[in-house]
Design an enzyme around this catalytic site. Structure first.
Site, PDB file in Angstrom:
ATOM      1  CB  ILE A 178       5.259   6.360 -23.134  1.00 23.39           C
ATOM      2  CG1 ILE A 178       5.388   6.024 -21.542  1.00 23.39           C
ATOM      3  CG2 ILE A 178       3.710   6.099 -23.218  1.00 23.39           C
ATOM      4  CD1 ILE A 178       4.757   7.003 -20.732  1.00 23.39           C
ATOM      5  CG  ASP A 179       9.671   7.643 -26.442  1.00 22.81           C
ATOM      6  OD1 ASP A 179       9.791   6.343 -26.868  1.00 22.81           O
ATOM      7  OD2 ASP A 179       9.805   8.783 -27.126  1.00 22.81           O
ATOM      8  CE  LYS A 180      16.498   6.197 -19.550  1.00 21.98           C
ATOM      9  NZ  LYS A 180      18.231   5.930 -19.938  1.00 21.98           N
ATOM     10  CB  THR A 218       6.643   3.297 -29.511  1.00 22.14           C
ATOM     11  OG1 THR A 218       7.137   3.849 -30.619  1.00 22.14           O
ATOM     12  CG2 THR A 218       5.214   2.556 -29.806  1.00 22.14           C
ATOM     13  CG  PHE A 219       9.275   1.425 -26.185  1.00 18.17           C
ATOM     14  CD1 PHE A 219       7.993   1.061 -26.967  1.00 18.17           C
ATOM     15  CD2 PHE A 219      10.378   0.556 -26.014  1.00 18.17           C
ATOM     16  CE1 PHE A 219       8.051  -0.247 -27.687  1.00 18.17           C
ATOM     17  CE2 PHE A 219      10.099  -0.662 -26.824  1.00 18.17           C
ATOM     18  CZ  PHE A 219       9.101  -0.946 -27.429  1.00 18.17           C
TER      19      PHE A 219
END
Length: 352
Positions: A164-166, A3-4
């Site tokens: 999704i992550d930066k 995740t983000f």
């Protein structure tokens, strides 16, 4: 799923609202309570963690203007936060909330029909507007794309199935209507989607294939990290399967398959094993592997980080069943240019 970053709003966030007087909309009022396990940290650095679209200079200016109070008393930018501190901040000109503003931002759309759109996201792009990131996100870009194509999609209500992550690049799918959203969400919940990640990690893994297990939860001291609780005392169950693709003596290229989808799962699991992702600053992956007595080693690592100024993680594949046609869809994203350049430079270096 991995995740983000932008979802890292602290559980101690008490209130966030724009002003209610005649200047409503021209300033933003943020209230925070410092977690009891928070390490000592300058308040300007602490606040930037929560307001990623605010620079330290903007926070410093707020301090100088008397707009930052701790326990009701104004503080300077070098004040070090303490557990239990109640912080009140007024920042000028906040973005409007709950409105997705279309922005003309380039997107790499690899597939689109009436129900879904698959995007190959570049590193550095936040997925969704939120605390600290109200502009320049993938959703802002999609809003523009849909507007130009005449697609009617309410991105405030439907759209993102996963994130999704930066600083993670790669594939994600966005639903274009509520039915598609529900159908895809169930697949993600049931872990029936097919997703593989590529990562560069420090060191040489002992096994060619393996599984990392251990509950993941918020780090007890550094609240910007997730930690692994192998004894199961805290956090949520998490399992990461990996396979070595290439060994490069002091760095390993691995393929990861997630059995669960916890925040920062890949990053936290590999940190726990002592093989932090390359240049993952949040998890100390920006510190070079020590003990390497090689020619110009430090300069070489510096050059690698200049080529790839983010953590080395890429969402390589994405597979799902289409919500309407019920056909299996499968997509692959090639190695992004920065990771590709970094690994080529690494190969050349160790061959010398």
């Amino acid at each position: 799923m991995e995740t983000f970053d932008e979802d890292f709003a602290d559980e101690e966030l008490l209130e966030e609202a724009s002003g209610e007087d005649e200047n409503s909309g021209l300033y933003e009022h943020l209230k925070l309570k410092v977690d009891r396990n928070q390490e000592s940290l300058r308040i300007d650095k602490y606040l930037v963690l929560f307001r990623q679209n605010s620079t330290r200079n903007k926070i410093s200016q707020a301090c100088r203007a008397g707009n930052v109070l701790v326990n009701g008393v104004t503080v300077k930018q070098n004040y070090k936060v303490k557990p239990g501190d109640e912080i009140s901040v007024v920042l000028a000109h906040p973005p409007r909330q709950n409105i997705i503003r279309p922005q003309e931002i380039p997107l790499n759309i690899v597939y689109e029909d009436d129900d879904v759109v698959v995007v190959d996201k570049e590193a550095g792009m936040v997925v969704h507007p939120g605390h600290g990131n109200w502009d320049g996100t993938l959703v802002n870009a999609l809003a523009w794309h849909f507007e130009q194509s005449g697609t009617k999609t309410d991105l405030d209500r439907v759209g993102l199935v996963h994130r999704i992550d930066k600083d993670t690049s790669g594939l994600l799918v966005v639903a274009k209507n509520e039915y598609a959203l529900s159908y895809l969400a169930k697949q993600f919940f049931d872990r029936k989607t097919k997703r593989l990640y590529w990562a560069f990690v420090w060191g040489n893994l002992e096994e060619d294939e393996g599984t990392i297990s251990g509950n993941i939860g918020r780090h007890p001291k550094n609240r910007m990290q997730m930690a692994v609780f192998a004894d199961g005392s805290q956090g949520k169950h998490a399992v990461t399967h990996y396979k070595v693709i290439e060994r490069l003596r002091y760095m390993t290229w691995v393929e990861c398959r997630l059995e669960t989808g916890r925040t920062h799962q890949i990053r936290a699991h590999f940190k726990h094993t002592g093989h932090t992702l390359l240049n993952d600053e949040r998890y100390e992956g920006h510190i070079p592997l020590r003990g390497q007595n090689l020619p110009k080693y430090k300069q070489f690592i510096h050059n690698i980080f200049e080529i790839m100024p983010r953590h080395a993680l890429h969402a390589h594949t994405l597979g799902f069943v289409h919500p309407v046609t019920k056909k299996e869809m499968y997509f692959e994203s090639p190695m992004p240019a920065d990771m590709d350049a970094a690994i080529k430079k690494w190969r050349n270096y160790i061959e010398k």
